[in-house]
Design an enzyme around this catalytic site. Structure first.
Site, PDB file in Angstrom:
ATOM      1  N   GLU A 104       1.951 -11.723   5.804  1.00 17.43           N
ATOM      2  CA  GLU A 104       0.937 -11.026   6.599  1.00 17.43           C
ATOM      3  C   GLU A 104       1.363 -11.212   8.051  1.00 17.43           C
ATOM      4  OE1 GLU A 104      -1.513  -9.119   5.765  1.00 17.43           O
ATOM      5  OE2 GLU A 104      -2.277  -9.718   3.793  1.00 17.43           O
ATOM      6  N   HIS A 122       0.830  -1.210   0.000  1.00 12.41           N
ATOM      7  CA  HIS A 122       0.000   0.000   0.000  1.00 12.41           C
ATOM      8  C   HIS A 122       0.873   1.273   0.000  1.00 12.41           C
ATOM      9  CE1 HIS A 122      -2.949  -3.097   0.815  1.00 12.41           C
ATOM     10  NE2 HIS A 122      -2.219  -3.472   1.852  1.00 12.41           N
ATOM     11  N   HIS A 165       3.062  -6.993   4.767  1.00 15.10           N
ATOM     12  CA  HIS A 165       1.684  -6.560   5.005  1.00 15.10           C
ATOM     13  C   HIS A 165       1.251  -6.912   6.424  1.00 15.10           C
ATOM     14  CE1 HIS A 165       0.098  -5.680   0.850  1.00 15.10           C
ATOM     15  NE2 HIS A 165       1.246  -6.280   0.549  1.00 15.10           N
ATOM     16  N   GLU A 174      -2.015   0.357   8.202  1.00 13.92           N
ATOM     17  CA  GLU A 174      -1.170  -0.729   7.707  1.00 13.92           C
ATOM     18  C   GLU A 174      -0.025  -0.185   6.855  1.00 13.92           C
ATOM     19  OE1 GLU A 174      -2.967  -3.474   4.981  1.00 13.92           O
ATOM     20  OE2 GLU A 174      -1.027  -4.454   4.659  1.00 13.92           O
TER      21      GLU A 174
HETATM   22 ZN   LIG Z   1      -1.943  -5.208   2.964  1.00 15.85          ZN
END
Ligand SMILES: [Zn+2]
Length: 211
Positions: free
Chosen positions: A175, A6, A99, A44
């Site tokens: 993640e 992102h 992430h 995030e």
């Molecule tokens: Zn993400």
């Protein structure tokens, strides 16, 4: 190649990040997304950016040359296909996307590591699985729990992530945990917690590189 997921400018540029781009396997996806956040509003993209910088700094002390798919946390994108192209063109030994997840269930927690499956080229086969396994092992060794809600034993093979589908080098997506879980949100929101995640990612990369 470190790929912090992102970007800080994505939320204010919906037209740009919603543009469809190639995602591999004949599919398209939005250029990029805003990412998630803790319930208290820690984003995030900020987590991913900070952890990536910590990983890069640590790898540099081991003589590892580090590059990033984005240069700051205030821009827009790059699109997921562009990130893959940046990584592929770098010729990096390993590509790691960083992430944190945003599960609706506050009790869901733990990390998972994804690679492209079924593989679309040789690099997505054994090399990427090896990188995923080394990353999983490093997280476990650091005391992080494997995901209670996605994948199995901290590994979640996927066919729907553009960055992994388009990779021509060993590539995984980590993640780190669930930002909607109170315990993990607290860890991710603290500098000490982010350093722990970064140390685990660093160890996973060093393990894969045999350093
Ligand atoms: Zn993400």
């Amino acid at each position: 190649m470190l790929d912090p997921g992102h970007n800080g400018g994505n939320a204010s540029h919906p037209a740009e990040i919603n543009k469809q781009v190639p995602a591999g396997r004949g599919e398209t996806k939005p250029c990029n997304t805003t990412g998630t956040a803790t319930n208290a509003g820690y984003t995030e993209h900020a987590f991913n950016w900070d952890v990536a910088q910590r990983v890069g700094a640590a790898l540099a002390t081991h003589g590892v040359q580090v590059r990033y798919t984005r240069d700051n946390d205030t821009g827009v994108g790059p699109c997921v296909d562009k990130r893959a192209a940046i990584a592929n063109q770098s010729g990096a030994a390993a590509v790691v996307s960083i992430h944190a997840d945003g599960s609706d269930s506050s009790s869901a927690h733990g990390f998972h590591v994804s690679y492209s499956n079924p593989p679309l080229n040789a690099a997505q086969g054994r090399p990427s699985i090896g990188l995923a396994d080394d990353m999983r092992d490093a997280f476990r060794s650091a005391g992080f729990p494997t995901s209670t809600y996605l994948g199995s034993g901290g590994i979640y093979p996927r066919d729907d992530l553009a960055g992994l589908n388009l990779a021509t080098l060993p590539a995984v997506l980590v993640e780190c945990g669930n930002m909607r879980n109170p315990g993990e949100a607290a860890a991710m929101s603290s500098t000490a917690g982010r350093q722990r995640y970064a140390d685990a990612i660093t160890a996973g990369i060093l393990g894969y590189l045999g350093l």
